[in-house]
Design a protein around this motif. Structure first.
Motif, PDB file in Angstrom:
ATOM      1  N   THR A  24       0.849  -1.188   0.000  1.00  0.00           N
ATOM      2  CA  THR A  24       0.000   0.000   0.000  1.00  0.00           C
ATOM      3  C   THR A  24       0.886   1.238   0.000  1.00  0.00           C
ATOM      4  O   THR A  24       2.037   1.182   0.430  1.00  0.00           O
ATOM      5  CB  THR A  24      -0.909   0.059   1.254  1.00  0.00           C
ATOM      6  N   PRO A  25       0.360   2.362  -0.457  1.00  0.00           N
ATOM      7  CA  PRO A  25       1.159   3.591  -0.395  1.00  0.00           C
ATOM      8  C   PRO A  25       1.330   4.039   1.054  1.00  0.00           C
ATOM      9  O   PRO A  25       0.529   3.684   1.922  1.00  0.00           O
ATOM     10  CB  PRO A  25       0.333   4.590  -1.192  1.00  0.00           C
ATOM     11  N   LYS A  26       2.369   4.802   1.302  1.00  0.00           N
ATOM     12  CA  LYS A  26       2.595   5.320   2.653  1.00  0.00           C
ATOM     13  C   LYS A  26       1.554   6.381   2.969  1.00  0.00           C
ATOM     14  O   LYS A  26       1.233   7.221   2.137  1.00  0.00           O
ATOM     15  CB  LYS A  26       4.004   5.906   2.759  1.00  0.00           C
ATOM     16  N   TRP A  27       1.040   6.332   4.196  1.00  0.00           N
ATOM     17  CA  TRP A  27       0.014   7.287   4.648  1.00  0.00           C
ATOM     18  C   TRP A  27       0.651   8.469   5.318  1.00  0.00           C
ATOM     19  O   TRP A  27       1.699   8.317   5.926  1.00  0.00           O
ATOM     20  CB  TRP A  27      -0.914   6.584   5.624  1.00  0.00           C
ATOM     21  N   PRO A  28       0.010   9.602   5.323  1.00  0.00           N
ATOM     22  CA  PRO A  28      -1.139   9.937   4.491  1.00  0.00           C
ATOM     23  C   PRO A  28      -0.673  10.235   3.073  1.00  0.00           C
ATOM     24  O   PRO A  28       0.465  10.634   2.855  1.00  0.00           O
ATOM     25  CB  PRO A  28      -1.711  11.187   5.155  1.00  0.00           C
ATOM     26  N   TRP A  29      -1.552  10.027   2.117  1.00  0.00           N
ATOM     27  CA  TRP A  29      -1.231  10.353   0.735  1.00  0.00           C
ATOM     28  C   TRP A  29      -2.338  11.223   0.152  1.00  0.00           C
ATOM     29  O   TRP A  29      -3.449  11.282   0.674  1.00  0.00           O
ATOM     30  CB  TRP A  29      -1.008   9.104  -0.117  1.00  0.00           C
ATOM     31  N   ARG A  30      -2.006  11.914  -0.912  1.00  0.00           N
ATOM     32  CA  ARG A  30      -2.959  12.772  -1.625  1.00  0.00           C
ATOM     33  C   ARG A  30      -2.527  12.848  -3.083  1.00  0.00           C
ATOM     34  O   ARG A  30      -1.335  13.002  -3.374  1.00  0.00           O
ATOM     35  CB  ARG A  30      -2.981  14.168  -1.017  1.00  0.00           C
ATOM     36  N   VAL A  31      -3.494  12.735  -3.971  1.00  0.00           N
ATOM     37  CA  VAL A  31      -3.241  12.902  -5.396  1.00  0.00           C
ATOM     38  C   VAL A  31      -4.129  14.036  -5.880  1.00  0.00           C
ATOM     39  O   VAL A  31      -5.339  14.034  -5.615  1.00  0.00           O
ATOM     40  CB  VAL A  31      -3.555  11.622  -6.202  1.00  0.00           C
ATOM     41  N   GLU A  32      -3.530  14.984  -6.582  1.00  0.00           N
ATOM     42  CA  GLU A  32      -4.274  16.123  -7.107  1.00  0.00           C
ATOM     43  C   GLU A  32      -3.920  16.313  -8.570  1.00  0.00           C
ATOM     44  O   GLU A  32      -2.744  16.245  -8.933  1.00  0.00           O
ATOM     45  CB  GLU A  32      -3.922  17.383  -6.324  1.00  0.00           C
ATOM     46  N   VAL A  33      -4.935  16.511  -9.394  1.00  0.00           N
ATOM     47  CA  VAL A  33      -4.721  16.835 -10.801  1.00  0.00           C
ATOM     48  C   VAL A  33      -5.434  18.149 -11.079  1.00  0.00           C
ATOM     49  O   VAL A  33      -6.642  18.262 -10.861  1.00  0.00           O
ATOM     50  CB  VAL A  33      -5.250  15.733 -11.746  1.00  0.00           C
ATOM     51  N   THR A  34      -4.664  19.132 -11.531  1.00  0.00           N
ATOM     52  CA  THR A  34      -5.231  20.410 -11.942  1.00  0.00           C
ATOM     53  C   THR A  34      -5.053  20.548 -13.447  1.00  0.00           C
ATOM     54  O   THR A  34      -4.128  19.971 -14.025  1.00  0.00           O
ATOM     55  CB  THR A  34      -4.561  21.597 -11.227  1.00  0.00           C
ATOM     56  N   THR A  35      -5.960  21.287 -14.072  1.00  0.00           N
ATOM     57  CA  THR A  35      -5.892  21.450 -15.520  1.00  0.00           C
ATOM     58  C   THR A  35      -5.993  22.924 -15.894  1.00  0.00           C
ATOM     59  O   THR A  35      -6.620  23.718 -15.186  1.00  0.00           O
ATOM     60  CB  THR A  35      -7.016  20.664 -16.228  1.00  0.00           C
ATOM     61  N   THR A  36      -5.366  23.257 -17.010  1.00  0.00           N
ATOM     62  CA  THR A  36      -5.436  24.599 -17.586  1.00  0.00           C
ATOM     63  C   THR A  36      -5.494  24.452 -19.097  1.00  0.00           C
ATOM     64  O   THR A  36      -5.257  23.375 -19.640  1.00  0.00           O
ATOM     65  CB  THR A  36      -4.205  25.454 -17.208  1.00  0.00           C
ATOM     66  N   GLY A  37      -5.785  25.554 -19.770  1.00  0.00           N
ATOM     67  CA  GLY A  37      -5.742  25.568 -21.236  1.00  0.00           C
ATOM     68  C   GLY A  37      -7.022  25.072 -21.868  1.00  0.00           C
ATOM     69  O   GLY A  37      -8.101  25.175 -21.297  1.00  0.00           O
ATOM     70  N   GLY A  38      -6.895  24.543 -23.072  1.00  0.00           N
ATOM     71  CA  GLY A  38      -8.055  24.127 -23.844  1.00  0.00           C
ATOM     72  C   GLY A  38      -8.670  25.315 -24.566  1.00  0.00           C
ATOM     73  O   GLY A  38      -8.146  26.432 -24.521  1.00  0.00           O
ATOM     74  N   LEU A  39      -9.777  25.104 -25.226  1.00  0.00           N
ATOM     75  CA  LEU A  39     -10.423  26.165 -25.998  1.00  0.00           C
ATOM     76  C   LEU A  39     -10.816  27.358 -25.142  1.00  0.00           C
ATOM     77  O   LEU A  39     -10.717  28.501 -25.567  1.00  0.00           O
ATOM     78  CB  LEU A  39     -11.657  25.619 -26.721  1.00  0.00           C
TER      79      LEU A  39
END
Length: 152
Positions: A24-39
């Motif tokens: 298992t991943p080490k605790w605590p963990w957090r994954v965040e995906v942010t986006t920019t751009g596009g039309l």
């Protein structure tokens, strides 16, 4: 000859320890995906999930919400992830026009790794692709699709 055999055995033990997958991943963990751009320049939304299953989302249309979900599947993906092998960027030198840029930050027990890519990225490691798909992919179980269902 005995020393060579001992060194070979030691090498194999060390090699297997280095390539072993953690349970298992080490605790605590957090994954965040942010986006920019596009039309529109606003990206395709921002999504984060932590080891307690808390999800925060800002959808493409600007709606924001938070909810809790199971992280069992995501933890299985994170257990196979090797963020130390990810490049800082998988954005080509000339990304061209109106592409959405994704920035993924993975914080595993205080160790942060950040990487970027666009809609048509350079080849990425399989573990990074799996994690990205689990967060912002089009599968019904991705965090992005769950947020689309659960955000009023």
């Amino acid at each position: 000859m005995k020393n060579a055999a001992k060194l070979s055995a030691l090498f194999l033990v060390l090699l297997s320890a280095c390539t072993a997958t953690q349970a298992t991943p080490k605790w605590p963990w957090r994954v965040e995906v942010t986006t920019t751009g596009g039309l529109t320049g606003r990206g395709a939304g921002d999504y984060a999930v932590d080891s307690d299953g808390k999800v925060t989302a800002r959808l493409f249309n600007g709606r924001e919400c938070a909810f809790t979900t199971s992280v069992d599947g995501l933890e299985a993906i994170l257990a196979k992830a090797r963020p130390s092998r990810w490049k800082e960027s998988y954005v080509p030198e000339n990304p061209c026009c109106d592409r959405i840029e994704y920035t993924l930050t993975y914080d595993e027990a205080g160790v942060k790794t950040t990487t970027k890519w666009i809609d048509d990225p350079l080849p990425r490691p399989v573990d990074l692709v799996a994690l990205a798909n689990a967060i912002v992919g089009g599968d019904a179980t991705s965090i992005r699709m769950l947020a689309a269902e659960r955000c009023p």
